[in-house]
Design a protein around this motif. Structure first.
Motif, PDB file in Angstrom:
ATOM      1  N   PHE A  25      -8.183 -11.351   2.274  1.00 24.00           N
ATOM      2  CA  PHE A  25      -7.548 -10.198   1.629  1.00 24.00           C
ATOM      3  C   PHE A  25      -7.722  -8.938   2.468  1.00 24.00           C
ATOM      4  O   PHE A  25      -6.834  -8.088   2.505  1.00 24.00           O
ATOM      5  CB  PHE A  25      -8.101 -10.022   0.205  1.00 24.00           C
ATOM      6  CG  PHE A  25      -7.932 -11.279  -0.589  1.00 24.00           C
ATOM      7  CD1 PHE A  25      -6.662 -11.749  -0.891  1.00 24.00           C
ATOM      8  CD2 PHE A  25      -9.032 -12.036  -0.962  1.00 24.00           C
ATOM      9  CE1 PHE A  25      -6.484 -12.942  -1.577  1.00 24.00           C
ATOM     10  CE2 PHE A  25      -8.860 -13.220  -1.657  1.00 24.00           C
ATOM     11  CZ  PHE A  25      -7.586 -13.684  -1.968  1.00 24.00           C
ATOM     12  N   VAL A  26      -8.850  -8.848   3.150  1.00 26.43           N
ATOM     13  CA  VAL A  26      -9.048  -7.724   4.072  1.00 26.43           C
ATOM     14  C   VAL A  26      -8.063  -7.864   5.236  1.00 26.43           C
ATOM     15  O   VAL A  26      -7.413  -6.902   5.653  1.00 26.43           O
ATOM     16  CB  VAL A  26     -10.514  -7.684   4.570  1.00 26.43           C
ATOM     17  CG1 VAL A  26     -10.689  -6.629   5.661  1.00 26.43           C
ATOM     18  CG2 VAL A  26     -11.459  -7.434   3.409  1.00 26.43           C
ATOM     19  N   GLN A  27      -7.934  -9.099   5.733  1.00 22.22           N
ATOM     20  CA  GLN A  27      -6.991  -9.350   6.828  1.00 22.22           C
ATOM     21  C   GLN A  27      -5.556  -9.015   6.389  1.00 22.22           C
ATOM     22  O   GLN A  27      -4.790  -8.399   7.122  1.00 22.22           O
ATOM     23  CB  GLN A  27      -7.082 -10.815   7.267  1.00 22.22           C
ATOM     24  CG  GLN A  27      -6.146 -11.178   8.407  1.00 22.22           C
ATOM     25  CD  GLN A  27      -6.446 -10.405   9.679  1.00 22.22           C
ATOM     26  OE1 GLN A  27      -7.608 -10.161  10.013  1.00 22.22           O
ATOM     27  NE2 GLN A  27      -5.402 -10.009  10.402  1.00 22.22           N
ATOM     28  N   PHE A  28      -5.207  -9.434   5.159  1.00 22.77           N
ATOM     29  CA  PHE A  28      -3.867  -9.155   4.650  1.00 22.77           C
ATOM     30  C   PHE A  28      -3.632  -7.641   4.562  1.00 22.77           C
ATOM     31  O   PHE A  28      -2.586  -7.136   4.977  1.00 22.77           O
ATOM     32  CB  PHE A  28      -3.653  -9.804   3.268  1.00 22.77           C
ATOM     33  CG  PHE A  28      -2.305  -9.496   2.718  1.00 22.77           C
ATOM     34  CD1 PHE A  28      -1.200 -10.272   3.051  1.00 22.77           C
ATOM     35  CD2 PHE A  28      -2.102  -8.385   1.906  1.00 22.77           C
ATOM     36  CE1 PHE A  28       0.073  -9.954   2.589  1.00 22.77           C
ATOM     37  CE2 PHE A  28      -0.836  -8.060   1.437  1.00 22.77           C
ATOM     38  CZ  PHE A  28       0.250  -8.852   1.775  1.00 22.77           C
ATOM     39  N   ALA A  29      -4.608  -6.923   3.999  1.00 17.96           N
ATOM     40  CA  ALA A  29      -4.469  -5.467   3.842  1.00 17.96           C
ATOM     41  C   ALA A  29      -4.294  -4.800   5.208  1.00 17.96           C
ATOM     42  O   ALA A  29      -3.508  -3.857   5.361  1.00 17.96           O
ATOM     43  CB  ALA A  29      -5.681  -4.904   3.117  1.00 17.96           C
ATOM     44  N   ARG A  30      -4.974  -5.332   6.198  1.00 24.94           N
ATOM     45  CA  ARG A  30      -4.864  -4.781   7.552  1.00 24.94           C
ATOM     46  C   ARG A  30      -3.437  -4.973   8.073  1.00 24.94           C
ATOM     47  O   ARG A  30      -2.815  -4.041   8.578  1.00 24.94           O
ATOM     48  CB  ARG A  30      -5.883  -5.498   8.445  1.00 24.94           C
ATOM     49  CG  ARG A  30      -6.010  -4.925   9.830  1.00 24.94           C
ATOM     50  CD  ARG A  30      -6.949  -5.780  10.663  1.00 24.94           C
ATOM     51  NE  ARG A  30      -8.345  -5.714  10.238  1.00 24.94           N
ATOM     52  CZ  ARG A  30      -9.287  -6.565  10.629  1.00 24.94           C
ATOM     53  NH1 ARG A  30      -9.007  -7.563  11.441  1.00 24.94           N
ATOM     54  NH2 ARG A  30     -10.525  -6.425  10.220  1.00 24.94           N
ATOM     55  N   TRP A  31      -2.896  -6.170   7.901  1.00 25.10           N
ATOM     56  CA  TRP A  31      -1.528  -6.438   8.385  1.00 25.10           C
ATOM     57  C   TRP A  31      -0.467  -5.685   7.568  1.00 25.10           C
ATOM     58  O   TRP A  31       0.530  -5.235   8.115  1.00 25.10           O
ATOM     59  CB  TRP A  31      -1.251  -7.947   8.376  1.00 25.10           C
ATOM     60  CG  TRP A  31      -1.655  -8.612   9.666  1.00 25.10           C
ATOM     61  CD1 TRP A  31      -2.614  -8.180  10.544  1.00 25.10           C
ATOM     62  CD2 TRP A  31      -1.108  -9.808  10.226  1.00 25.10           C
ATOM     63  NE1 TRP A  31      -2.704  -9.040  11.605  1.00 25.10           N
ATOM     64  CE2 TRP A  31      -1.790 -10.053  11.437  1.00 25.10           C
ATOM     65  CE3 TRP A  31      -0.137 -10.708   9.823  1.00 25.10           C
ATOM     66  CZ2 TRP A  31      -1.514 -11.145  12.254  1.00 25.10           C
ATOM     67  CZ3 TRP A  31       0.153 -11.806  10.621  1.00 25.10           C
ATOM     68  CH2 TRP A  31      -0.532 -12.015  11.833  1.00 25.10           C
ATOM     69  N   LEU A  32      -0.710  -5.544   6.266  1.00 22.29           N
ATOM     70  CA  LEU A  32       0.233  -4.748   5.461  1.00 22.29           C
ATOM     71  C   LEU A  32       0.211  -3.296   5.951  1.00 22.29           C
ATOM     72  O   LEU A  32       1.262  -2.661   6.075  1.00 22.29           O
ATOM     73  CB  LEU A  32      -0.151  -4.824   3.975  1.00 22.29           C
ATOM     74  CG  LEU A  32       0.707  -3.997   3.017  1.00 22.29           C
ATOM     75  CD1 LEU A  32       2.178  -4.404   3.066  1.00 22.29           C
ATOM     76  CD2 LEU A  32       0.181  -4.116   1.578  1.00 22.29           C
ATOM     77  N   GLY A  33      -0.974  -2.806   6.256  1.00 24.66           N
ATOM     78  CA  GLY A  33      -1.105  -1.458   6.814  1.00 24.66           C
ATOM     79  C   GLY A  33      -0.344  -1.326   8.127  1.00 24.66           C
ATOM     80  O   GLY A  33       0.328  -0.322   8.372  1.00 24.66           O
ATOM     81  N   ASP A  34      -0.425  -2.359   8.966  1.00 20.86           N
ATOM     82  CA  ASP A  34       0.322  -2.339  10.239  1.00 20.86           C
ATOM     83  C   ASP A  34       1.830  -2.292   9.967  1.00 20.86           C
ATOM     84  O   ASP A  34       2.576  -1.586  10.654  1.00 20.86           O
ATOM     85  CB  ASP A  34       0.032  -3.599  11.068  1.00 20.86           C
ATOM     86  CG  ASP A  34      -1.391  -3.632  11.619  1.00 20.86           C
ATOM     87  OD1 ASP A  34      -2.087  -2.595  11.561  1.00 20.86           O
ATOM     88  OD2 ASP A  34      -1.804  -4.712  12.105  1.00 20.86           O
ATOM     89  N   ALA A  35       2.280  -3.074   8.953  1.00 17.69           N
ATOM     90  CA  ALA A  35       3.716  -3.116   8.641  1.00 17.69           C
ATOM     91  C   ALA A  35       4.187  -1.755   8.140  1.00 17.69           C
ATOM     92  O   ALA A  35       5.293  -1.309   8.461  1.00 17.69           O
ATOM     93  CB  ALA A  35       3.995  -4.203   7.597  1.00 17.69           C
ATOM     94  N   GLU A  36       3.322  -1.081   7.368  1.00 16.94           N
ATOM     95  CA  GLU A  36       3.667   0.263   6.882  1.00 16.94           C
ATOM     96  C   GLU A  36       3.696   1.251   8.038  1.00 16.94           C
ATOM     97  O   GLU A  36       4.629   2.040   8.176  1.00 16.94           O
ATOM     98  CB  GLU A  36       2.656   0.711   5.816  1.00 16.94           C
ATOM     99  CG  GLU A  36       2.857  -0.015   4.499  1.00 16.94           C
ATOM    100  CD  GLU A  36       1.668   0.105   3.544  1.00 16.94           C
ATOM    101  OE1 GLU A  36       1.822  -0.311   2.397  1.00 16.94           O
ATOM    102  OE2 GLU A  36       0.582   0.581   3.968  1.00 16.94           O
ATOM    103  N   ALA A  37       2.671   1.179   8.902  1.00 12.18           N
ATOM    104  CA  ALA A  37       2.586   2.111  10.027  1.00 12.18           C
ATOM    105  C   ALA A  37       3.768   1.924  10.971  1.00 12.18           C
ATOM    106  O   ALA A  37       4.257   2.883  11.572  1.00 12.18           O
ATOM    107  CB  ALA A  37       1.265   1.904  10.770  1.00 12.18           C
ATOM    108  N   ALA A  38       4.245   0.681  11.091  1.00 13.34           N
ATOM    109  CA  ALA A  38       5.389   0.399  11.974  1.00 13.34           C
ATOM    110  C   ALA A  38       6.709   0.755  11.289  1.00 13.34           C
ATOM    111  O   ALA A  38       7.778   0.583  11.886  1.00 13.34           O
ATOM    112  CB  ALA A  38       5.392  -1.074  12.367  1.00 13.34           C
TER     113      ALA A  38
END
Ligand SMILES: Cc1cc2nc3c(=O)[nH]c(=O)nc-3n(C[C@H](O)[C@H](O)[C@H](O)COP(=O)(O)O)c2cc1C
Length: 211
Positions: A25-38
């Motif tokens: 879930f931490v990994q998922f939140a990190r990738w969701l954050g990347d998708a938002e930042a991109a």
């Protein structure tokens, strides 16, 4: 058709065991954050596949939150997906983050959320969306757009003097508890990275899969 012969190489990133957080879930939140930042379009949109009633069938819904290891979305329980979920709780979720050459695949079990959680999401919806939830018998046929708009007008009138539109009993939140979460990162020459978390008793087993 260009897309048939097109052969993009994926070179934006990599996913190694060292990069991976031991908590999916931490990994998922990190990738969701990347998708938002991109600034990917609708980074929280996910394809929900159900298996019940009609066999496999998919549609997009929005991830509302990820709390206590559950992916949350809201919908109409009398919709096609609602009926499918009632017949078979097994679902998959697909986050298609193509702009980052990534996807996350989640398999799990969906359950209806407690009423308080559905109430909370309902209270946060704009009034127009609340009225539309009353007006639309989601997934049922309607003869015309005009008939749909007429239903909306009727609902607007019905709740004219009501400050807080009540939540329809069939509208609510669902929680998906995953049994498997796969993180996929495209790599050059189709030698992609695939790291999979599978639930094992109290924890998770992590495996690398061949691309
Ligand atoms: C970007 C996007 C987000 C959507 N979000 C939701 C959502 O959060 N909940 C929902 O019920 N439908 C949402 N929809 C509509 C669904 O894809 C679908 O048309 C609808 O829920 C009816 O599906 P069903 O007939 O399979 O039940 C969304 C569609 C798109 C394209």
């Amino acid at each position: 058709m260009d897309s048939v012969t097109r052969h993009d190489d994926y070179a934006q990133g990599a996913l190694t065991e060292d990069d991976l957080d031991p908590d999916p879930f931490v990994q998922f939140a990190r990738w969701l954050g990347d998708a938002e930042a991109a600034q990917l379009p609708s980074p929280n949109a996910m394809v929900l596949t159900t298996t019940g009633e009609t066999g496999p069938t998919s549609r997009t819904v929005l991830l509302k939150d990820l709390v206590d290891g559950r992916f949350e979305f809201v919908t109409n329980g009398r919709s096609r997906k609602g009926r499918a979920l009632a017949a078979d709780a097994r679902v998959s979720l697909l986050f298609p983050w193509y702009g980052l050459e990534r996807q996350v695949l989640v398999d799990g079990i969906a359950t209806a959320a407690p009423a308080e959680l559905s109430d909370r999401y309902w209270a946060g919806r704009p009034r127009g969306s609340q009225l539309a939830a009353w007006a639309s018998d989601q997934s049922q046929p309607i003869p015309s757009r005009g008939a749909l708009e007429e239903r909306m007008r009727e609902v607007e009138e019905r709740f004219l003097g009501t400050a807080a539109v009540p939540r329809p009993p069939h509208w609510g939140a669902w929680l998906v508890q995953p049994s498997r979460v796969e993180f996929w990162q495209g790599r050059p020459s189709r030698l992609h990275d695939r790291l999979v978390f599978s639930r094992r008793d109290a924890g998770w087993r992590i495996e690398r899969l061949q691309p």
